[in-house]
Write a protein that holds these residues in place. Structure first.
Motif, PDB file in Angstrom:
ATOM      1  N   GLY A 202       0.814  -1.205   0.000  1.00 10.51           N
ATOM      2  CA  GLY A 202       0.000   0.000   0.000  1.00 10.51           C
ATOM      3  C   GLY A 202       0.847   1.253   0.000  1.00 10.51           C
ATOM      4  N   PRO A 203       0.170   2.405   0.099  1.00 15.51           N
ATOM      5  CA  PRO A 203      -1.266   2.604   0.183  1.00 15.51           C
ATOM      6  C   PRO A 203      -1.985   2.075  -1.066  1.00 15.51           C
ATOM      7  N   ALA A 204      -3.213   1.590  -0.839  1.00 17.70           N
ATOM      8  CA  ALA A 204      -3.963   0.987  -1.935  1.00 17.70           C
ATOM      9  C   ALA A 204      -5.452   1.223  -1.727  1.00 17.70           C
ATOM     10  N   THR A 205      -6.206   0.972  -2.777  1.00 17.47           N
ATOM     11  CA  THR A 205      -7.658   1.146  -2.746  1.00 17.47           C
ATOM     12  C   THR A 205      -8.341  -0.201  -2.489  1.00 17.47           C
ATOM     13  N   PRO A 206      -9.625  -0.183  -2.111  1.00 20.82           N
ATOM     14  CA  PRO A 206     -10.353  -1.452  -1.969  1.00 20.82           C
ATOM     15  C   PRO A 206     -10.357  -2.267  -3.265  1.00 20.82           C
ATOM     16  N   ALA A 207     -10.452  -1.599  -4.400  1.00 20.22           N
ATOM     17  CA  ALA A 207     -10.461  -2.327  -5.676  1.00 20.22           C
ATOM     18  C   ALA A 207      -9.130  -3.028  -5.910  1.00 20.22           C
ATOM     19  N   GLU A 208      -8.025  -2.384  -5.541  1.00 18.92           N
ATOM     20  CA  GLU A 208      -6.707  -2.994  -5.721  1.00 18.92           C
ATOM     21  C   GLU A 208      -6.519  -4.177  -4.784  1.00 18.92           C
ATOM     22  N   ALA A 209      -6.981  -4.056  -3.550  1.00 20.89           N
ATOM     23  CA  ALA A 209      -6.904  -5.177  -2.608  1.00 20.89           C
ATOM     24  C   ALA A 209      -7.752  -6.340  -3.101  1.00 20.89           C
ATOM     25  N   ALA A 210      -8.922  -6.033  -3.649  1.00 21.81           N
ATOM     26  CA  ALA A 210      -9.803  -7.083  -4.153  1.00 21.81           C
ATOM     27  C   ALA A 210      -9.167  -7.806  -5.334  1.00 21.81           C
ATOM     28  N   ARG A 211      -8.528  -7.065  -6.222  1.00 20.84           N
ATOM     29  CA  ARG A 211      -7.877  -7.706  -7.372  1.00 20.84           C
ATOM     30  C   ARG A 211      -6.738  -8.600  -6.906  1.00 20.84           C
ATOM     31  N   PHE A 212      -6.035  -8.187  -5.870  1.00 19.99           N
ATOM     32  CA  PHE A 212      -4.971  -9.034  -5.330  1.00 19.99           C
ATOM     33  C   PHE A 212      -5.534 -10.360  -4.837  1.00 19.99           C
ATOM     34  N   LEU A 213      -6.711 -10.326  -4.226  1.00 20.47           N
ATOM     35  CA  LEU A 213      -7.341 -11.538  -3.703  1.00 20.47           C
ATOM     36  C   LEU A 213      -8.099 -12.318  -4.774  1.00 20.47           C
ATOM     37  N   GLY A 214      -8.297 -11.695  -5.937  1.00 14.02           N
ATOM     38  CA  GLY A 214      -9.025 -12.379  -6.998  1.00 14.02           C
ATOM     39  C   GLY A 214     -10.525 -12.292  -6.857  1.00 14.02           C
ATOM     40  N   THR A 215     -11.007 -11.201  -6.246  1.00 18.90           N
ATOM     41  CA  THR A 215     -12.443 -11.038  -6.066  1.00 18.90           C
ATOM     42  C   THR A 215     -12.832  -9.618  -6.458  1.00 18.90           C
ATOM     43  N   THR A 216     -14.004  -9.162  -5.988  1.00 24.59           N
ATOM     44  CA  THR A 216     -14.475  -7.822  -6.308  1.00 24.59           C
ATOM     45  C   THR A 216     -14.471  -6.954  -5.046  1.00 24.59           C
ATOM     46  N   ALA A 217     -14.431  -5.652  -5.244  1.00 24.22           N
ATOM     47  CA  ALA A 217     -14.452  -4.735  -4.105  1.00 24.22           C
ATOM     48  C   ALA A 217     -15.757  -4.873  -3.327  1.00 24.22           C
ATOM     49  N   THR A 218     -16.849  -5.116  -4.031  1.00 24.53           N
ATOM     50  CA  THR A 218     -18.142  -5.289  -3.350  1.00 24.53           C
ATOM     51  C   THR A 218     -18.127  -6.524  -2.461  1.00 24.53           C
ATOM     52  N   ALA A 219     -17.590  -7.631  -2.970  1.00 20.47           N
ATOM     53  CA  ALA A 219     -17.532  -8.866  -2.173  1.00 20.47           C
ATOM     54  C   ALA A 219     -16.592  -8.715  -0.980  1.00 20.47           C
ATOM     55  N   LEU A 220     -15.538  -7.924  -1.142  1.00 19.29           N
ATOM     56  CA  LEU A 220     -14.548  -7.762  -0.075  1.00 19.29           C
ATOM     57  C   LEU A 220     -14.973  -6.754   0.985  1.00 19.29           C
ATOM     58  N   LYS A 221     -15.960  -5.943   0.693  1.00 19.51           N
ATOM     59  CA  LYS A 221     -16.343  -4.841   1.576  1.00 19.51           C
ATOM     60  C   LYS A 221     -16.580  -5.262   3.026  1.00 19.51           C
ATOM     61  N   PRO A 222     -17.236  -6.410   3.314  1.00 20.45           N
ATOM     62  CA  PRO A 222     -17.451  -6.792   4.721  1.00 20.45           C
ATOM     63  C   PRO A 222     -16.159  -7.035   5.504  1.00 20.45           C
ATOM     64  N   ALA A 223     -15.058  -7.284   4.806  1.00 17.55           N
ATOM     65  CA  ALA A 223     -13.792  -7.565   5.488  1.00 17.55           C
ATOM     66  C   ALA A 223     -12.807  -6.409   5.368  1.00 17.55           C
ATOM     67  N   TRP A 224     -13.281  -5.256   4.903  1.00 23.33           N
ATOM     68  CA  TRP A 224     -12.373  -4.110   4.813  1.00 23.33           C
ATOM     69  C   TRP A 224     -11.975  -3.698   6.231  1.00 23.33           C
TER      70      TRP A 224
END
Length: 351
Positions: A202-224
């Motif tokens: 980082g610093p990084a955005t939720p979308a970048e973290a989601a791409r690292f995990l192979g998912t979407t920012a919406t799906a990752l939102k509960p674990a932000w």
């Protein structure tokens, strides 16, 4: 926040000073694609593979992790929801099966635990797992002339199925982990894993973290994660752990640091590639769709790419530099790489 400051912090966080035999990047995982690159990535940090295991983890790719952290990791990488599970199954040939979401992961992991009681070739294990999962998770593979489970799902479920990966020659052997990993009931610790990503890349955005995990920012939102600071780099809004901000602000740009990073090195797993390589044409040289080269790290930025060819006991190292490289440092790293690859000598070729 300046680009130089961000890169200075990443260099320190990744352990390129070779001050630790147990670098923090193992918390995130050290990708081993192509095989052998994880060993080179560890060596670039002055570390070895002792105490680690090679497993399919984040994005279903093979990564080195500390053995003692595998149960925690399996829970952290377990999908957060059916939507998250479906997002991680990217094979268009099993669209209906992907709709099973978490059940697809549960059934595949359970099949692994049932059939993998001894070391097995990857093909043999795939056939055995394919026979136990719902038909909608399988497809006909023309190259194999067989029906088998989607490779992405197969690998995504490997860690929760207790699978250790052992490359042997040109093939892959799968074996039960020596210390069993309990199958996750639900995801746990995902936010802390995301925090580790933000601290190291980082610093990084939720979308970048989601791409690292192979998912979407919406799906990752509960674990932000909570406890993040908003940081602006080049006008871009991003996030970074609050408890690491002092380290970010005090990071001193390195001088005289050169490392030969293999393809897939954790440092190259950033999802904000222009941070490392602002020039678009050079970015294309570093990250290719197929057969990416290694990268030359110089004082935080990427100053070139490299490839090797082993000829008997001599390693030919071809370097394409983006800018002048310190001869002494490059030669020293080339010799270290040759020794790691079992070569008695190295020949530097500059393009």
């Amino acid at each position: 926040m300046s680009r130089d400051r961000v890169l200075a912090h990443r260099v320190a966080a990744h352990g390129f000073d070779r001050a630790s035999a147990d670098p923090a990047v193992l918390e995130l995982g050290v990708q081993d694609t192509p095989y052998g690159s994880a060993r080179q990535a560890m060596a670039a940090r002055g570390a070895a593979e002792a105490g680690t295991a090679l497993v399919w983890s984040v994005r279903g790719a093979p990564h080195l992790h500390r053995r003692g952290e595998l149960p925690r990791l399996a829970a952290a990488l377990w999908p957060l929801s059916d939507a998250d599970a479906t997002a991680r199954i990217t094979n268009p040939l099993i669209k209906e099966g992907a709709k099973l979401g978490l059940e697809a992961f549960r059934r595949t992991a359970a099949a692994f635990r049932r059939v993998l009681t001894r070391p097995m070739g990857k093909g043999e294990a795939s056939r055995a797992v394919s026979a136990l999962v719902p038909e909608s998770l399988t497809y006909f593979c023309q190259s194999c002339d067989a029906v088998h489970v989607s490779g992405g799902l197969f690998q995504h479920a490997g860690l929760s199925g207790g699978v250790e990966v052992r490359p042997e020659g040109r093939g892959t052997v799968l074996a039960p982990l020596s210390d069993p990993v309990p199958p996750p009931e639900t995801a746990a610790g995902t936010a802390e894993y995301v925090r580790t990503f933000l601290r190291l890349l980082g610093p990084a955005t939720p979308a970048e973290a989601a791409r690292f995990l192979g998912t979407t920012a919406t799906a990752l939102k509960p674990a932000w994660p909570d406890g993040l600071a908003e940081v602006r780099v080049g006008g871009k809004r991003a996030w970074f752990p609050e408890d690491s901000v002092d380290a970010l602000l005090s990071a001193a740009p390195p001088s005289g640091l050169l490392r030969l990073l293999p393809p897939g090195d954790p440092y190259l797993q950033t999802r904000d590639r222009p941070m490392l390589v602002p020039e678009k044409e050079r970015e294309k040289q570093v990250w290719r769709t197929l057969g990416s080269p290694g990268a030359v790290l110089l004082d935080g930025g990427l100053a070139g790419v490299w490839r090797t060819r082993l000829r008997a006991k001599r390693l030919d190292l071809t370097v394409t530099a983006f800018e002048p490289l310190p001869e002494r440092l490059l030669t020293g790293e080339a010799e270290r790489l040759a020794a790691l690859r079992g070569a008695g000598e190295v020949r530097l070729i500059r393009e």
